[in-house]
Motif scaffolding. Sequence first.
Motif: not given
Length: 83
Positions: A17-30, A45-60
């Motif tokens: 699932d963590r590996a998939k996040k790059m594909a989702y970011a590349k696809a522009g999924i917000p 994970y939020l704000q995809p830019v150039d195939g990476n998410y620029t923001q990660q927030i962990d919630y309890a």
Amino acid sequence: STALFVCEVAISSLTIDRAKKMAYAKAGIPEYWIVRPEAFKTEVYLQPVDGNYTQQIDYAADQPIHSTALPGFIFDLGEALKG
């Protein structure tokens, strides 16, 4: 067009699932979430830019999450885990 939001539930698939996040970011999924019920947390994970998410927030589990991509959608892992 593309999805506005993707959510994975990782019980035995966290690495995948963590590996998939790059594909989702590349696809522009917000917004991409990985719900980790066994760890009682959700990675957002939020704000995809150039195939990476620029923001990660962990919630309890006791912190409700308000989706930025789907206004009005609120997820409460703690409530979901109550059986």
